[in-house]
Write a protein that holds these residues in place. Structure first.
Motif, mmCIF file in Angstrom:
data_model
loop_
_atom_site.group_PDB
_atom_site.id
_atom_site.type_symbol
_atom_site.label_atom_id
_atom_site.label_comp_id
_atom_site.label_asym_id
_atom_site.label_seq_id
_atom_site.Cartn_x
_atom_site.Cartn_y
_atom_site.Cartn_z
ATOM 1 N N GLN A 130 3.417 0.247 11.029
ATOM 2 C CA GLN A 130 4.559 0.149 10.116
ATOM 3 C C GLN A 130 4.116 -0.577 8.846
ATOM 4 O O GLN A 130 3.471 -1.624 8.906
ATOM 5 C CB GLN A 130 5.713 -0.625 10.773
ATOM 6 C CG GLN A 130 6.614 0.245 11.619
ATOM 7 C CD GLN A 130 7.845 -0.511 12.092
ATOM 8 O OE1 GLN A 130 7.895 -1.733 12.064
ATOM 9 N NE2 GLN A 130 8.842 0.206 12.551
ATOM 10 N N ASP A 131 4.498 -0.033 7.684
ATOM 11 C CA ASP A 131 4.083 -0.618 6.396
ATOM 12 C C ASP A 131 2.584 -0.927 6.427
ATOM 13 O O ASP A 131 2.141 -2.052 6.176
ATOM 14 C CB ASP A 131 4.876 -1.895 6.079
ATOM 15 C CG ASP A 131 6.379 -1.657 6.072
ATOM 16 O OD1 ASP A 131 6.802 -0.610 5.559
ATOM 17 O OD2 ASP A 131 7.120 -2.516 6.595
ATOM 18 N N PHE A 132 1.832 0.085 6.751
ATOM 19 C CA PHE A 132 0.397 -0.079 7.005
ATOM 20 C C PHE A 132 -0.324 -0.652 5.782
ATOM 21 O O PHE A 132 -0.334 -0.045 4.710
ATOM 22 C CB PHE A 132 -0.212 1.267 7.383
ATOM 23 C CG PHE A 132 -1.631 1.174 7.862
ATOM 24 C CD1 PHE A 132 -1.915 0.633 9.103
ATOM 25 C CD2 PHE A 132 -2.675 1.621 7.072
ATOM 26 C CE1 PHE A 132 -3.224 0.547 9.566
ATOM 27 C CE2 PHE A 132 -3.984 1.549 7.520
ATOM 28 C CZ PHE A 132 -4.261 1.003 8.766
ATOM 29 N N PRO A 133 -0.921 -1.853 5.930
ATOM 30 C CA PRO A 133 -1.628 -2.449 4.784
ATOM 31 C C PRO A 133 -2.937 -1.731 4.504
ATOM 32 O O PRO A 133 -3.521 -1.120 5.402
ATOM 33 C CB PRO A 133 -1.895 -3.894 5.253
ATOM 34 C CG PRO A 133 -1.142 -4.072 6.536
ATOM 35 C CD PRO A 133 -0.965 -2.701 7.116
ATOM 36 N N ASN A 134 -3.401 -1.834 3.287
ATOM 37 C CA ASN A 134 -4.659 -1.203 2.891
ATOM 38 C C ASN A 134 -5.845 -2.012 3.445
ATOM 39 O O ASN A 134 -6.007 -3.185 3.102
ATOM 40 C CB ASN A 134 -4.742 -1.147 1.361
ATOM 41 C CG ASN A 134 -6.033 -0.482 0.898
ATOM 42 O OD1 ASN A 134 -6.728 0.155 1.686
ATOM 43 N ND2 ASN A 134 -6.351 -0.644 -0.378
ATOM 44 N N PRO A 135 -6.669 -1.407 4.318
ATOM 45 C CA PRO A 135 -7.808 -2.144 4.881
ATOM 46 C C PRO A 135 -8.820 -2.583 3.826
ATOM 47 O O PRO A 135 -9.636 -3.469 4.081
ATOM 48 C CB PRO A 135 -8.452 -1.144 5.850
ATOM 49 C CG PRO A 135 -7.395 -0.122 6.121
ATOM 50 C CD PRO A 135 -6.565 -0.056 4.872
ATOM 51 N N GLY A 136 -8.758 -1.979 2.634
ATOM 52 C CA GLY A 136 -9.695 -2.329 1.572
ATOM 53 C C GLY A 136 -9.588 -3.776 1.126
ATOM 54 O O GLY A 136 -10.516 -4.324 0.527
ATOM 55 N N ARG A 137 -8.451 -4.429 1.402
ATOM 56 C CA ARG A 137 -8.265 -5.813 0.981
ATOM 57 C C ARG A 137 -8.988 -6.803 1.900
ATOM 58 O O ARG A 137 -9.129 -7.973 1.573
ATOM 59 C CB ARG A 137 -6.774 -6.157 0.942
ATOM 60 C CG ARG A 137 -6.173 -6.442 2.294
ATOM 61 C CD ARG A 137 -4.655 -6.445 2.271
ATOM 62 N NE ARG A 137 -4.076 -7.075 3.451
ATOM 63 C CZ ARG A 137 -4.131 -6.580 4.689
ATOM 64 N NH1 ARG A 137 -4.747 -5.431 4.907
ATOM 65 N NH2 ARG A 137 -3.589 -7.220 5.693
ATOM 66 N N LEU A 138 -9.448 -6.331 3.060
ATOM 67 C CA LEU A 138 -10.106 -7.212 4.016
ATOM 68 C C LEU A 138 -11.508 -7.572 3.540
ATOM 69 O O LEU A 138 -12.216 -6.733 2.979
ATOM 70 C CB LEU A 138 -10.202 -6.538 5.396
ATOM 71 C CG LEU A 138 -8.887 -6.163 6.079
ATOM 72 C CD1 LEU A 138 -9.177 -5.385 7.367
ATOM 73 C CD2 LEU A 138 -8.061 -7.401 6.400
ATOM 74 N N LYS A 139 -11.902 -8.813 3.778
ATOM 75 C CA LYS A 139 -13.254 -9.240 3.433
ATOM 76 C C LYS A 139 -14.228 -8.678 4.476
ATOM 77 O O LYS A 139 -13.954 -8.738 5.675
ATOM 78 C CB LYS A 139 -13.342 -10.761 3.439
ATOM 79 C CG LYS A 139 -12.489 -11.432 2.380
ATOM 80 C CD LYS A 139 -12.588 -12.943 2.512
ATOM 81 C CE LYS A 139 -11.675 -13.630 1.492
ATOM 82 N NZ LYS A 139 -11.720 -15.105 1.657
ATOM 83 N N PRO A 140 -15.372 -8.148 4.052
ATOM 84 C CA PRO A 140 -16.342 -7.628 5.021
ATOM 85 C C PRO A 140 -16.972 -8.736 5.857
ATOM 86 O O PRO A 140 -17.437 -8.505 6.961
ATOM 87 C CB PRO A 140 -17.392 -6.934 4.148
ATOM 88 C CG PRO A 140 -17.245 -7.551 2.806
ATOM 89 C CD PRO A 140 -15.806 -7.947 2.658
ATOM 90 N N PHE A 141 -16.988 -9.973 5.329
ATOM 91 C CA PHE A 141 -17.575 -11.096 6.053
ATOM 92 C C PHE A 141 -16.843 -12.372 5.677
ATOM 93 O O PHE A 141 -16.532 -12.595 4.505
ATOM 94 C CB PHE A 141 -19.067 -11.222 5.710
ATOM 95 C CG PHE A 141 -19.768 -12.303 6.500
ATOM 96 C CD1 PHE A 141 -20.183 -12.061 7.799
ATOM 97 C CD2 PHE A 141 -19.997 -13.544 5.937
ATOM 98 C CE1 PHE A 141 -20.826 -13.054 8.535
ATOM 99 C CE2 PHE A 141 -20.630 -14.540 6.671
ATOM 100 C CZ PHE A 141 -21.050 -14.296 7.970
#
Length: 220
Positions: A130-141
């Motif tokens: 629900q209201d799926f956030p964009n995974p691109g905002r996650l830090k890779p590390f």
């Protein structure tokens, strides 16, 4: 490897069945001369480790279930109690299951548990998408500290490897067990990785000790 070693040793020594510690002991006895004298010690150490792993698993499951019950009951009753009370209430039930000697008597409970888990997994995914956030905002590390913690938790999730030998000894066709283990581990890995990623993607650093505690408790 463990199952195939056990089957080979049983065939070689005309033994009907071996448990985990028995497999280790006989394997040491068939190994190089240097290690043969340690076979009994290896068997005892293996049994101690198996007991420790299962006690640890029992403690963690008891804590997770208790805190989940606490969260729901206290929300709807508005009556707060120490989590130790929930643990003590669940403890006798867990002890009853722990002392069942034959795995086939636990099979029906395992099926019911799997159905509940599957239902819970689907419900959780419904909220995570629900209201799926964009995974691109996650830090890779982020930092080094979570890496050993992740490895520990992941290995804990696969702790049921200690049940391989008891399962094999109770199967009509034990030679199928290695394939079953492979499929089971593959399914487990996919399940934990998927659930972990989408849970972190949804809640990030707000995630509680389990993802399900972040689900909206106001929604029955």
């Amino acid at each position: 490897m463990q199952v195939r070693c056990s089957q080979l040793l049983c065939k070689r020594h005309h033994i009907p069945m071996l448990d985990f510690a028995g497999t280790v002991e006989v394997a040491f006895e068939n190994g190089p001369e240097v290690i043969r004298k340690y076979s009994k010690i290896a068997s005892i150490v293996t049994n101690v480790i198996v007991c420790f792993v299962h006690v640890q698993a029992g403690v963690i499951y008891t804590l997770y279930v208790s805190t989940s019950f606490q969260q729901v009951i206290e929300h709807f009753s508005e009556h707060e109690m120490n989590v130790r009370i929930y643990i003590m209430a669940l403890f006798p039930i867990i002890c009853i299951f722990a002392f069942v000697p034959n795995l086939k008597y636990l099979a029906p409970f395992s099926v019911v548990g799997f159905l509940f888990m599957l239902t819970g997994f689907c419900v959780a995914l419904y909220y995570l998408f629900q209201d799926f956030p964009n995974p691109g905002r996650l830090k890779p590390f982020t930092s080094v500290l979570p890496i050993p913690m992740y490895c520990t938790l992941f290995l804990y999730s696969l702790h049921n490897v200690t049940l391989c030998m008891p399962l094999e000894n109770s199967m009509e066709n034990p030679r199928r067990l290695p394939q079953l283990i492979t499929y089971n581990m593959l399914a487990n890995t996919c399940l934990y990785t998927t659930f972990g990623f989408f849970g972190y993607n949804k809640y990030m650093d707000e995630t509680c000790d389990t993802v399900i505690k972040n689900l909206p408790i106001d929604d029955p």
